[in-house]
Motif scaffolding. Sequence first.
Motif, PDB file in Angstrom:
ATOM      1  N   PRO A 188       0.812  -1.225   0.000  1.00  0.00           N
ATOM      2  CA  PRO A 188       0.000   0.000   0.000  1.00  0.00           C
ATOM      3  C   PRO A 188       0.842   1.269   0.000  1.00  0.00           C
ATOM      4  O   PRO A 188       0.445   2.280  -0.584  1.00  0.00           O
ATOM      5  N   ALA A 192       0.705   4.071  -2.815  1.00  0.00           N
ATOM      6  CA  ALA A 192       0.521   5.491  -2.524  1.00  0.00           C
ATOM      7  C   ALA A 192       1.549   6.335  -3.270  1.00  0.00           C
ATOM      8  O   ALA A 192       1.221   7.402  -3.800  1.00  0.00           O
ATOM      9  N   CYS A 197       1.454  10.367  -3.974  1.00  0.00           N
ATOM     10  CA  CYS A 197       1.690  10.922  -2.639  1.00  0.00           C
ATOM     11  C   CYS A 197       3.143  11.341  -2.454  1.00  0.00           C
ATOM     12  O   CYS A 197       4.060  10.629  -2.870  1.00  0.00           O
ATOM     13  N   THR A 198       3.339  12.475  -1.804  1.00  0.00           N
ATOM     14  CA  THR A 198       4.666  12.820  -1.315  1.00  0.00           C
ATOM     15  C   THR A 198       4.915  11.957  -0.090  1.00  0.00           C
ATOM     16  O   THR A 198       3.964  11.380   0.454  1.00  0.00           O
ATOM     17  N   PRO A 199       6.179  11.852   0.366  1.00  0.00           N
ATOM     18  CA  PRO A 199       6.433  11.027   1.554  1.00  0.00           C
ATOM     19  C   PRO A 199       5.545  11.423   2.739  1.00  0.00           C
ATOM     20  O   PRO A 199       5.040  10.560   3.460  1.00  0.00           O
ATOM     21  N   GLN A 201       2.547  12.852   2.668  1.00  0.00           N
ATOM     22  CA  GLN A 201       1.165  12.416   2.411  1.00  0.00           C
ATOM     23  C   GLN A 201       1.037  10.905   2.588  1.00  0.00           C
ATOM     24  O   GLN A 201       0.030  10.423   3.080  1.00  0.00           O
ATOM     25  N   TYR A 205      -1.783   9.514   5.054  1.00  0.00           N
ATOM     26  CA  TYR A 205      -2.959   8.798   4.565  1.00  0.00           C
ATOM     27  C   TYR A 205      -2.834   7.281   4.619  1.00  0.00           C
ATOM     28  O   TYR A 205      -3.823   6.580   4.567  1.00  0.00           O
ATOM     29  N   VAL A 206      -1.615   6.755   4.641  1.00  0.00           N
ATOM     30  CA  VAL A 206      -1.466   5.301   4.566  1.00  0.00           C
ATOM     31  C   VAL A 206      -0.784   4.722   5.806  1.00  0.00           C
ATOM     32  O   VAL A 206      -1.333   3.864   6.492  1.00  0.00           O
ATOM     33  N   PRO A 209      -2.733   5.537   9.476  1.00  0.00           N
ATOM     34  CA  PRO A 209      -3.915   4.709   9.783  1.00  0.00           C
ATOM     35  C   PRO A 209      -3.557   3.277  10.160  1.00  0.00           C
ATOM     36  O   PRO A 209      -4.224   2.668  10.986  1.00  0.00           O
ATOM     37  N   TYR A 210      -2.468   2.748   9.545  1.00  0.00           N
ATOM     38  CA  TYR A 210      -2.032   1.404   9.901  1.00  0.00           C
ATOM     39  C   TYR A 210      -1.490   1.341  11.321  1.00  0.00           C
ATOM     40  O   TYR A 210      -1.655   0.357  12.031  1.00  0.00           O
TER      41      TYR A 210
ATOM     42  N   ARG B  73       5.502   9.507  -8.328  1.00  0.00           N
ATOM     43  CA  ARG B  73       4.358  10.400  -8.493  1.00  0.00           C
ATOM     44  C   ARG B  73       4.511  11.332  -9.683  1.00  0.00           C
ATOM     45  O   ARG B  73       3.528  11.861 -10.173  1.00  0.00           O
ATOM     46  N   ALA B  85      -2.859  -4.381  -2.952  1.00  0.00           N
ATOM     47  CA  ALA B  85      -2.342  -3.167  -2.312  1.00  0.00           C
ATOM     48  C   ALA B  85      -3.396  -2.093  -2.134  1.00  0.00           C
ATOM     49  O   ALA B  85      -3.137  -0.920  -2.309  1.00  0.00           O
ATOM     50  N   LEU B  86      -4.611  -2.486  -1.796  1.00  0.00           N
ATOM     51  CA  LEU B  86      -5.650  -1.492  -1.525  1.00  0.00           C
ATOM     52  C   LEU B  86      -5.407  -0.879  -0.150  1.00  0.00           C
ATOM     53  O   LEU B  86      -4.740  -1.460   0.695  1.00  0.00           O
ATOM     54  N   TYR B  87      -5.981   0.316   0.052  1.00  0.00           N
ATOM     55  CA  TYR B  87      -5.875   0.950   1.365  1.00  0.00           C
ATOM     56  C   TYR B  87      -7.017   0.420   2.218  1.00  0.00           C
ATOM     57  O   TYR B  87      -8.185   0.720   1.940  1.00  0.00           O
ATOM     58  N   HIS B  89      -8.254   1.065   5.070  1.00  0.00           N
ATOM     59  CA  HIS B  89      -9.084   1.957   5.876  1.00  0.00           C
ATOM     60  C   HIS B  89      -9.970   2.847   5.027  1.00  0.00           C
ATOM     61  O   HIS B  89     -10.654   3.707   5.563  1.00  0.00           O
ATOM     62  N   PHE B  98      -8.532   8.169  -4.573  1.00  0.00           N
ATOM     63  CA  PHE B  98      -7.436   8.673  -3.735  1.00  0.00           C
ATOM     64  C   PHE B  98      -6.423   9.512  -4.518  1.00  0.00           C
ATOM     65  O   PHE B  98      -6.046  10.600  -4.092  1.00  0.00           O
ATOM     66  N   ILE B 102      -5.464  13.417  -3.824  1.00  0.00           N
ATOM     67  CA  ILE B 102      -4.099  13.870  -3.564  1.00  0.00           C
ATOM     68  C   ILE B 102      -3.704  14.956  -4.561  1.00  0.00           C
ATOM     69  O   ILE B 102      -3.019  15.919  -4.230  1.00  0.00           O
TER      70      ILE B 102
END
Lengths: 298, 365
Positions: A188, A192, A197-199, A201, A205-206, A209-210, B73, B85-87, B89, B98, B102
């Motif tokens: 995940p 991301a 995502c930047t580091p 972010q 976001y990932v 939460p884990y 990115r 590799a889903l999120y 939450h 997502f 972003i």
Amino acid sequence: MKLSRLSAPVLLLFPAFLVLAAVVVVPLALSFYSSFTPFRLTKPESLYVFIGLRNYITVISSWDFWVAFGRTVLFLTIALNAEMLLGLGLALLVSKAVRGQRLLRTLMMFPMMFSPVLVGFQFKFLFNDNIGLINNALQSLGLTDQAIPWLINGNLALFSITVAEVWSSTSVFAILILAGLLAMPRDPIEAAHVDGCTPLQTFRYVTWPYLMPFAFIAMTIRSLDVARAYDIVKIMTDGGPAKRTELLWTLVGRTAYGDARMGMANAMAYFAIVLSILFTVYFFRKLAAARQQIGAEW
Amino acid sequence: MAPVSLKKLVKRYGALEVVHGIDLEVKDREFIALVGPSGCGKSTTLRMIAGLEDVSGGTIEIGDNVVNDLPPRARNISMVFQSYALYPHMTVGENMGFSLKIAGRPVEEIKEKVADAAAILDLTHLLERRPSQLSGGQRQRVAMGRAIVRRPDVFLFDEPLSNLDAKLRTQVRTEIKKLHARMQATMIYVTHDQVEAMTLSDRIVIMRDGHIEQVGTPEEVFNRPLTKFVAGFIGSPPMNMDDVTVADGKLVFASGATLPIPPKFRQSLTPGQKLTFGLRPDDFFPTGHGLNSGDAEAVAELELPVSITEPLGNETLVFVGFNGRDWVSRMLNPRPLPSGQSIKMSFDLSQAHLFDLTTGKSLVA
């Protein structure tokens, strides 16, 4: 003759019940009862005088008690948050270590190996205004030419105690959060990165939460310590100067053994237990919610 | 929409080099499959294209830009992972939206794009669920949905079907193919399953030990494998292969069995030459039960014992003892064959392959 008529399970469990009753139930019941009496160690017969809720009313209307209560909540809020942030930072750093991670993990656990009493003595020495290492270092570095009264100034004393508490308990957070970091899947995070995502972010976001359930486990464990914030304070300042670092449990201890007012002390103690339970329930709820969120299967 | 170009691409882990300077041009809107046994460097190559692994040497270009030092990115790619590799939450809808969130797109636009993607992948009724409440096939569709909402230049797939059961695999495979037709995007697909590679791609890249063995259309790599490795890797069941020595007009096997030299090789072989002989199961069949290649002269016949049979309904795989091993044969219009019985087998030598014994290179090339 009569015993033999009891069923086997009851018979086998009986000794355990007996021991538990002797060491837990009876003292608990007795202390709860005594909180309704004006019991003083110096007047044993006062144990048999029932005064209803008078102790509780006195406690609730006592300014000293509420100050200690508020200070305890403040102290724990600051300490838990600082431990949480430092522990998270430590765990993230250690998880990035390519080499010697096992050694770092072991080193990280060192503070947990010391008894809080020793930690108290150690920091009492460090913060000593005349011979302490901290003042010595500050003066040698030319940052100040005064002896800072770390344990004598009221605000500084609470700060010093917080530092000691944070030092000794940050590793609880660090270890648990590190466990979360090591257990979390890599994919995940990579997803991301690809998703843009930047580091920062990615963390927001990932990763976070884990880690949340692990942080809340640590919080829950530490919130039980609300009922134990005693030893370090007792050693470093004993609630002083002039009650500026008085926490609930030093107040209870002083009332019980210093003033010998057992009934009153027990009433305070039950109040403190409720506080501790509230903290624990709060974090437990948070933990359950966080687990639900990441769909944890444990 | 962009071509991808790899030039002398190298990956090293410390002293260990796992990808040895490979060159590959992926055309715009092409579906290309990287296929090979595990450890051949195909996933590493894909991860370098994604930016999840550093490049040790050479360059990667997407469109006209060298992307070696760009973070994932900044490459405008999407990737579908083997583990989905889903999120966990986030809901299905949040997962899919997502990347747009972003990127700071307006909520309305995100909603619209997620709804579109969900409609394509038949996920509309699942948008409020969490990944843990979905089946494997649904999760993989969500992962694809997450990839398509961004409309990236390049889609990367890292063994996306490996965690699915056989039936779902076929189903999702079809969906990926439809998706490619619909999206008109460049897709690079890593798999160890040659059937997936054959069915999905415009061109196949066969990798082995960090080198590219062959690049070609499915038809090319199947019919004209450049090396013994490719010949053995592509095709199911695999090609029958054994070592032979060239003698006067004949190929002599280790057991002493002989076959005539296939017509197309008659001019080029010299007696004493050591080779590997290869014949696909389709070109080796019980006489009267195979495809008619039209070149009757090139068919050799031998009486051989049946060892076992695997009936598949429309065809039967017959294992026949030849040169001390079982050679597999594809029998069309099957009839029952008792084990141990000797039957007449046809070798369609017009379809035979010969490989140099030491280099493994195909002689026809």
